[in-house]
Design an enzyme around this catalytic site. Sequence first.
Site, PDB file in Angstrom:
ATOM      1  N   HIS A  33     -38.937  18.008  26.820  1.00 51.90           N
ATOM      2  CA  HIS A  33     -37.785  18.902  26.756  1.00 51.90           C
ATOM      3  C   HIS A  33     -38.169  20.277  26.207  1.00 51.90           C
ATOM      4  O   HIS A  33     -37.701  21.312  26.686  1.00 51.90           O
ATOM      5  CB  HIS A  33     -36.708  18.236  25.900  1.00 51.90           C
ATOM      6  CG  HIS A  33     -35.585  19.136  25.531  1.00 51.90           C
ATOM      7  ND1 HIS A  33     -35.376  19.581  24.248  1.00 51.90           N
ATOM      8  CD2 HIS A  33     -34.600  19.699  26.273  1.00 51.90           C
ATOM      9  CE1 HIS A  33     -34.315  20.366  24.217  1.00 51.90           C
ATOM     10  NE2 HIS A  33     -33.823  20.464  25.426  1.00 51.90           N
ATOM     11  N   GLU A  61     -39.726  22.224  28.839  1.00 52.64           N
ATOM     12  CA  GLU A  61     -38.688  22.710  29.768  1.00 52.64           C
ATOM     13  C   GLU A  61     -38.135  24.067  29.292  1.00 52.64           C
ATOM     14  O   GLU A  61     -37.984  25.005  30.081  1.00 52.64           O
ATOM     15  CB  GLU A  61     -37.572  21.666  29.878  1.00 52.64           C
ATOM     16  CG  GLU A  61     -36.416  22.079  30.760  1.00 52.64           C
ATOM     17  CD  GLU A  61     -35.083  21.772  30.123  1.00 52.64           C
ATOM     18  OE1 GLU A  61     -34.322  22.726  29.888  1.00 52.64           O
ATOM     19  OE2 GLU A  61     -34.809  20.583  29.848  1.00 52.64           O
ATOM     20  N   HIS A  62     -37.850  24.171  27.991  1.00 53.05           N
ATOM     21  CA  HIS A  62     -37.402  25.465  27.454  1.00 53.05           C
ATOM     22  C   HIS A  62     -38.465  26.542  27.644  1.00 53.05           C
ATOM     23  O   HIS A  62     -38.176  27.667  28.036  1.00 53.05           O
ATOM     24  CB  HIS A  62     -37.107  25.341  25.957  1.00 53.05           C
ATOM     25  CG  HIS A  62     -35.775  24.755  25.627  1.00 53.05           C
ATOM     26  ND1 HIS A  62     -34.867  25.392  24.817  1.00 53.05           N
ATOM     27  CD2 HIS A  62     -35.186  23.599  25.987  1.00 53.05           C
ATOM     28  CE1 HIS A  62     -33.786  24.652  24.681  1.00 53.05           C
ATOM     29  NE2 HIS A  62     -33.956  23.537  25.378  1.00 53.05           N
TER      30      HIS A  62
END
Lengths: 449, 441
Positions: free
Chosen positions: A72, A75-76
């Site tokens: 995650h 992803e950022h």
Amino acid sequence: MLHRALMLVAVMVCAAPVLAAETASEQVTTFTLDNGMEAVVIEDHRAPAVVHMVWYRAGSADEPAGVSGIAHFLEHLMFKGTDTIAPGEFSQIVAANGGTDNAFTSFDYTGYFQRVAADRLELMMQMEADRMVNLTLTQDEVRTEREVILEERNQRVENDPGALFNEQRRAALYMNHRYGVPIIGWRHEIESLDLQDALDFYADNYAPNNAILVVAGDVDPADVKRLAQTYYGPIPADPTIVPRQRPQEPPQLSERRMVMNDPRVAQPYIIRTYLAPERDPGAQEKAAALVMLAEVLGGGQTSVLNRKLQFETQTVVYTSAFYSGTSLDDTGFGLVAVPADGVSLQEAEEALDKAVAEFITEGVDAAQLDRIKFQMRAQQIYARDNVDRLARRYGGALASGLTVADVQAWPDILQAVTEADIIAAAKEIFDRKKSVTGWLMGAEQEGTL
Amino acid sequence: MKLIWGTLIAAVMAVPAWAEIKIQQVQSPGGISAWLVQEPSIPFVSIEIMFEGGASLDLPGKRGATYLMTGLLEEGAADLDARGFAREVEALAAQFSYDVSDDYVSVSAKFLTENRDQAVDLLRKSLIEPAFDEASIARVRAQVISGLRSDLTDPDEIVARRFKEIALAGHPYGTAYEGTQDSVSSLTRDDLVTAHSNALVRDRVYVGAAGDISAEDLSDLMDELLGDLPLATTPLPDRIDPVFDGGVTVVPFDTPQSVAQFGHIGIARDDPDFFPAYVLNVILGGGGFEARLMTEVREKRGLTYGVYSYLVPKNSTALYLGRVASANDRIAEAIEVIRTEWERAATEGVTADELARAKTYLTGAYPLRFDGNGPIANILVGMQTQDLSPEYIVTRNDSVNAVTLDDIKRVAARLLQPENLSFVVVGQPVGLDSEDQPQDG
């Protein structure tokens, strides 16, 4: 605010709005590039718009131990920049072209998408292909973005006792599988994620032969293929990418029970989740029976649990059953009960168990099953109105180990489920040894397990 | 029987270049009007119905009546009890939903062409002949009270309620339309019947439809569906001028991340400067990553996951609101940055580059909204409630492009009031004074 969002519990907890893929296969075209990148094109020519998505077969369950949340976090960071795109410029360019972009991370995949006018597809592909391999990051960016992620965890989890409870229950349901670790990561591990962790996960997982392209909207499949060859085609396959083999669950021999107290809980409730099989390629029948079981038991006003617990007795104010079969490995089948005023969690749990036991004896109401199947057929018509959702359905299935053929066979498999299949599925799934029962309640009070 | 009474179809608008959005204006013999986009390629229709007034029509002492009433519309009607009604809806694979806001009761429906008449008959029963039987009232009341109890310990709900109480006291907008546990507990069946006849009236209704239906059929459908509703007898609420003193109100609550709502007075939808204000907000706090608040608070400083501001032109007032959430020891800094950006935009306006980028974004994104029957029906009904004409979809992008730097500067000076920008913070913020007592529920 969906920005760079996680697909957290919402996916699992909504009693599956089940349904059904687009079966009109002439609207769906597939191809595979020489470097192994799979592609799905879904045509909808009603409006001159397109959604462009790239899904990586890399989710939180593919993280190494000790760096939970890195999928995650990456992803950022994918919005930061490349050799040719400045930090933040990716989203600026999309916006300047009238589009919107975002991304999401789940247990089994990470996805990136843009929605733009159809004639901007080429630019989107060019930029998405660029950041598949050319991401550049600085220590400063990583530090600041880690703060953002900690605030995201605060917002989604720490501030919400229901979300904390969900994490605790998952950790107990999965004794060995990474599905027991939250997508966003455990706080203490997020705090130490660094630049190298992100680059390692990127190098290990981001490659065309680990990616699925989905393009949906006002496009010609031949044009999409030509563009994909131009932009994704030159990226070499990563030979180290192999089919995912994750640690699996051992035999589960002991029921798990937990009570969580949090003074912020005003309305107590009980959730029980059973370990459950998922949809497998070429073998979706058992999952289809579980979808139907969730619908029959808890899918709405006329469901069995509602009838028994809300109408015939006033035991609960809310009840439902949930199951999400699109998953690479074992998933969960859940039951929820929110007791009525004056009803204890113990009484609610007993009533829930009694209702399920009675259901297995009484069997499925044929008229109810007919209604559910008709709704699923209708859903195939309604689904054609939302091409983004169709795109997500294909992308999610392919990133979870299924094939296009599985997606297209799914509606018929659901229609073929019989009353006997549903009861057999219920008898098999409701094994307390493979379950976690959780009570969420306010500050310490009554109640023992 | 169709067309005998004469269906009037007025304007047919086509949006150039990007889409064939042809809006037909339909006037039924019974006097109900609707906007329609006929799109027959998928055999179903989406219909959006909005009744003006909404929860603001709650009578004194009956807060929550409209909300509870709306929740009961699908819980039995005419000859059907709650489960009988649900069974019928399921058997048709129709989808009905009923919702309430401060200003509207809204109904969303979609149903298949193949069983349209039966679906309309069923929807009609729920709107015209809801049963409000005592068993259903008790059941749904318990659900509402359960939700209200949870809201008392949900920081997002606490902050919204306290903000309203402070800014909009004395008006229906100043309290939650769900009511309180006490007010909902005391509602009677008569109260719900009254709320129904006050809120669902045929002279305050707006209809948008999109999908597989002709103008003639829609005309018949509207009379069938809505023709037997009563006329309005209760006045709409008075306008209110909200009060903002620019202060910070802290509501102590034991949770790791403070949640803040901020805002001050806004701008009416029909104000000539609404477009510049709208563009200004996109640049200042519109939620995209390019917005100044997102850049300064999140991207540069990592103080939050999300910060955004939004114009709220309501029927009886206009607000300009925003939200941010930060860890208890960082929320003070986030608020400081927001105040600084508010001040900077008020005094300096925006740059030519920012304005240009906002315009390309807004004009490019607008046609992408028309991406399905449901969204189109929604847009059609929304335009009517805002008193726009069908031509709006053609001129809207021109209006955006016409906004100049001077317009923004003028509007920024008038709209942005740093000295009045007020915050309510729920949590245990460090470095902010608690000017408020703990929530008593």
